[in-house]
Design an enzyme around this catalytic site. Structure first.
Site, PDB file in Angstrom:
ATOM      1  N   LYS A  13      60.517 -22.129 115.560  1.00  0.00           N
ATOM      2  CA  LYS A  13      60.617 -23.341 116.387  1.00  0.00           C
ATOM      3  C   LYS A  13      60.466 -24.610 115.535  1.00  0.00           C
ATOM      4  CE  LYS A  13      57.185 -22.110 119.048  1.00  0.00           C
ATOM      5  NZ  LYS A  13      56.848 -20.819 118.397  1.00  0.00           N
ATOM      6  N   ARG A  91      53.223 -23.749 127.166  1.00  0.00           N
ATOM      7  CA  ARG A  91      52.857 -22.389 126.762  1.00  0.00           C
ATOM      8  C   ARG A  91      52.250 -21.617 127.923  1.00  0.00           C
ATOM      9  NH1 ARG A  91      52.085 -23.663 120.958  1.00  0.00           N
ATOM     10  NH2 ARG A  91      51.745 -21.766 119.759  1.00  0.00           N
ATOM     11  N   ARG A 130      54.190 -17.865 105.752  1.00  0.00           N
ATOM     12  CA  ARG A 130      54.431 -19.298 105.995  1.00  0.00           C
ATOM     13  C   ARG A 130      53.503 -20.167 105.137  1.00  0.00           C
ATOM     14  NH1 ARG A 130      54.674 -21.225 112.033  1.00  0.00           N
ATOM     15  NH2 ARG A 130      52.667 -20.188 112.220  1.00  0.00           N
ATOM     16  N   ARG A 163      47.979 -21.948 106.799  1.00  0.00           N
ATOM     17  CA  ARG A 163      47.172 -22.292 107.979  1.00  0.00           C
ATOM     18  C   ARG A 163      46.082 -21.260 108.193  1.00  0.00           C
ATOM     19  NH1 ARG A 163      51.508 -23.341 112.701  1.00  0.00           N
ATOM     20  NH2 ARG A 163      49.880 -22.290 113.881  1.00  0.00           N
ATOM     21  N   ARG A 174      47.470 -13.957 118.455  1.00  0.00           N
ATOM     22  CA  ARG A 174      48.379 -15.008 118.949  1.00  0.00           C
ATOM     23  C   ARG A 174      49.616 -14.388 119.605  1.00  0.00           C
ATOM     24  NH1 ARG A 174      49.208 -18.206 113.754  1.00  0.00           N
ATOM     25  NH2 ARG A 174      50.720 -19.385 114.946  1.00  0.00           N
TER      26      ARG A 174
HETATM   27  P1  ADP Z   1      57.165 -21.405 114.696  1.00  0.00           P
HETATM   28  O1  ADP Z   1      57.172 -22.922 114.672  1.00  0.00           O
HETATM   29  O2  ADP Z   1      58.011 -20.848 115.806  1.00  0.00           O
HETATM   30  O3  ADP Z   1      55.786 -20.826 114.663  1.00  0.00           O
HETATM   31  P2  ADP Z   1      58.206 -21.657 111.942  1.00  0.00           P
HETATM   32  O4  ADP Z   1      59.388 -22.553 112.089  1.00  0.00           O
HETATM   33  O5  ADP Z   1      56.974 -22.247 111.344  1.00  0.00           O
HETATM   34  O6  ADP Z   1      57.878 -20.914 113.356  1.00  0.00           O
HETATM   35  O7  ADP Z   1      58.690 -20.390 111.080  1.00  0.00           O
HETATM   36  C1  ADP Z   1      57.761 -19.359 110.721  1.00  0.00           C
HETATM   37  C2  ADP Z   1      58.035 -18.908 109.277  1.00  0.00           C
HETATM   38  O8  ADP Z   1      59.276 -18.225 109.230  1.00  0.00           O
HETATM   39  C3  ADP Z   1      58.132 -20.048 108.275  1.00  0.00           C
HETATM   40  O9  ADP Z   1      57.546 -19.637 107.060  1.00  0.00           O
HETATM   41  C4  ADP Z   1      59.636 -20.281 108.137  1.00  0.00           C
HETATM   42  O10 ADP Z   1      59.977 -20.782 106.840  1.00  0.00           O
HETATM   43  C5  ADP Z   1      60.209 -18.885 108.368  1.00  0.00           C
HETATM   44  N1  ADP Z   1      61.487 -18.900 109.099  1.00  0.00           N
HETATM   45  C6  ADP Z   1      61.887 -19.763 110.077  1.00  0.00           C
HETATM   46  N2  ADP Z   1      63.124 -19.456 110.533  1.00  0.00           N
HETATM   47  C7  ADP Z   1      63.505 -18.340 109.840  1.00  0.00           C
HETATM   48  C8  ADP Z   1      64.689 -17.510 109.854  1.00  0.00           C
HETATM   49  N3  ADP Z   1      65.707 -17.764 110.694  1.00  0.00           N
HETATM   50  N4  ADP Z   1      64.732 -16.452 109.019  1.00  0.00           N
HETATM   51  C9  ADP Z   1      63.700 -16.177 108.179  1.00  0.00           C
HETATM   52  N5  ADP Z   1      62.570 -16.904 108.119  1.00  0.00           N
HETATM   53  C10 ADP Z   1      62.459 -17.981 108.931  1.00  0.00           C
HETATM   54  P1  AMP Z   2      51.479 -23.761 116.864  1.00  0.00           P
HETATM   55  O1  AMP Z   2      51.416 -24.788 115.772  1.00  0.00           O
HETATM   56  O2  AMP Z   2      52.486 -24.084 117.918  1.00  0.00           O
HETATM   57  O3  AMP Z   2      51.603 -22.351 116.338  1.00  0.00           O
HETATM   58  O4  AMP Z   2      50.054 -23.827 117.615  1.00  0.00           O
HETATM   59  C1  AMP Z   2      48.872 -23.536 116.933  1.00  0.00           C
HETATM   60  C2  AMP Z   2      47.725 -23.398 117.927  1.00  0.00           C
HETATM   61  O5  AMP Z   2      47.507 -24.643 118.605  1.00  0.00           O
HETATM   62  C3  AMP Z   2      47.920 -22.367 119.051  1.00  0.00           C
HETATM   63  O6  AMP Z   2      47.603 -21.035 118.646  1.00  0.00           O
HETATM   64  C4  AMP Z   2      46.950 -22.910 120.101  1.00  0.00           C
HETATM   65  O7  AMP Z   2      45.602 -22.596 119.790  1.00  0.00           O
HETATM   66  C5  AMP Z   2      47.127 -24.421 119.964  1.00  0.00           C
HETATM   67  N1  AMP Z   2      48.205 -24.929 120.839  1.00  0.00           N
HETATM   68  C6  AMP Z   2      49.348 -25.528 120.450  1.00  0.00           C
HETATM   69  N2  AMP Z   2      50.107 -25.844 121.511  1.00  0.00           N
HETATM   70  C7  AMP Z   2      49.429 -25.425 122.615  1.00  0.00           C
HETATM   71  C8  AMP Z   2      49.690 -25.418 124.018  1.00  0.00           C
HETATM   72  N3  AMP Z   2      50.824 -25.941 124.508  1.00  0.00           N
HETATM   73  N4  AMP Z   2      48.762 -24.899 124.839  1.00  0.00           N
HETATM   74  C9  AMP Z   2      47.617 -24.385 124.355  1.00  0.00           C
HETATM   75  N5  AMP Z   2      47.303 -24.331 123.061  1.00  0.00           N
HETATM   76  C10 AMP Z   2      48.198 -24.839 122.182  1.00  0.00           C
END
Ligand code: ADP
Ligand code: AMP
Ligand code: ZN
Length: 219
Positions: A13, A91, A130, A163, A174
């Site tokens: 995302k 969420r 990541r 992270r 999660r």
């Molecule tokens: P989210 O925001 O949904 O948690 P991220 O955008 O941070 O996900 O992506 C999670 C990890 O996967 C990151 O390390 C990113 O570089 C990698 N990633 C994102 N999209 C892809 C893809 N299409 N294929 C492989 N790896 C990806």
């Molecule tokens: P993310 O960066 O989207 O992976 O979110 C990291 C963490 O932030 C999640 O695991 C939750 O603990 C908190 N968080 C982010 N967005 C929300 C949401 N919309 N509702 C509740 N918790 C959230």
């Protein structure tokens, strides 16, 4: 344009949100990023959110909803014609209902809910690999999306970090929280006609191509 990005943690995302926001000039609002900034600055909101986040739990709805509601009043959202790209919100069903309410009060409903589909067994690898830039929040992956220099952000030279909630044990939690509380949103949006499923297993460039087709109305 008002867009929600749905999908499990690690679906891509944030990666896609940066591209959409740059291409379409819409403010990218990541609730996770806002909480992390608050944690770093030890604000009252950050201190409240910290324990939930580090355990992989959701922050309580009331805190999240008030925060998003305030964020959607800000100038950049107004300037984009009440436009935004939400990443990580809603969420829960309660959050989705609140968003509908906020939108109603602003005379502007959602245009697209983009659901990135990625099988659960892939997510652990994506999340544990990541790495994040502390300065510009750019996201990398140790094998799928490497920076030019190991451990260093391409954009500003900052040292990348992992992270705290991206440790494997927390990640499993999660994913479970996602299944219990967030996956039901797919049903919530199903009948609205604005839900689009995208294959998030593809290369990130191809995922973006699919999203662009949708946003440009080519499909
Ligand atoms: P989210 O925001 O949904 O948690 P991220 O955008 O941070 O996900 O992506 C999670 C990890 O996967 C990151 O390390 C990113 O570089 C990698 N990633 C994102 N999209 C892809 C893809 N299409 N294929 C492989 N790896 C990806
Ligand atoms: P993310 O960066 O989207 O992976 O979110 C990291 C963490 O932030 C999640 O695991 C939750 O603990 C908190 N968080 C982010 N967005 C929300 C949401 N919309 N509702 C509740 N918790 C959230
Ligand atoms: Zn950076």
């Amino acid at each position: 344009m008002r867009i929600v990005l749905l999908g499990p943690p690690g679906a891509g995302k944030g990666t896609q949100a940066s591209r959409i926001s740059d291409t379409y000039q819409i403010p990218h609002i990541s609730t996770g990023d806002i909480f992390r900034a608050n944690m770093k600055n030890e604000t009252p909101l950050g201190l409240k959110a910290k324990e939930y986040m580090n355990n992989g739990q959701l922050v309580p709805d009331s805190l999240v909803i008030d925060m998003v509601s305030d964020r959607l009043q800000q100038e950049d959202v107004k300037k984009a014609d009440y436009g935004y790209l939400l990443d990580g919100f809603p969420r829960t069903v309660a959050q989705a209902e609140s968003l509908d309410e906020i939108n109603k009060n602003n005379d502007g409903g959602l245009n697209f809910v983009i659901n990135l589909e990625v099988p659960f067994d892939i997510l652990i690898d994506r999340i544990s690999g990541r790495r994040i830039c502390p300065v510009c929040q750019a996201t990398y992956h140790i094998s799928n999306n490497k920076p030019k220099l190991d451990g260093i952000c391409d954009l500003d030279g900052a040292k990348l970090f992992q992270r705290e909630d991206d440790q494997e044990e927390t990640v499993k939690n999660r994913i479970k929280v996602y299944q219990d509380q967030t996956e039901p949103l797919i049903d919530y949006y199903k009948d609205s006609g604005i839900l689009v499923n995208i294959n998030g297993l593809q290369h990130m460039d191809d995922v973006f191509t699919d999203i662009k087709k949708i946003l440009d109305g080519a499909n």
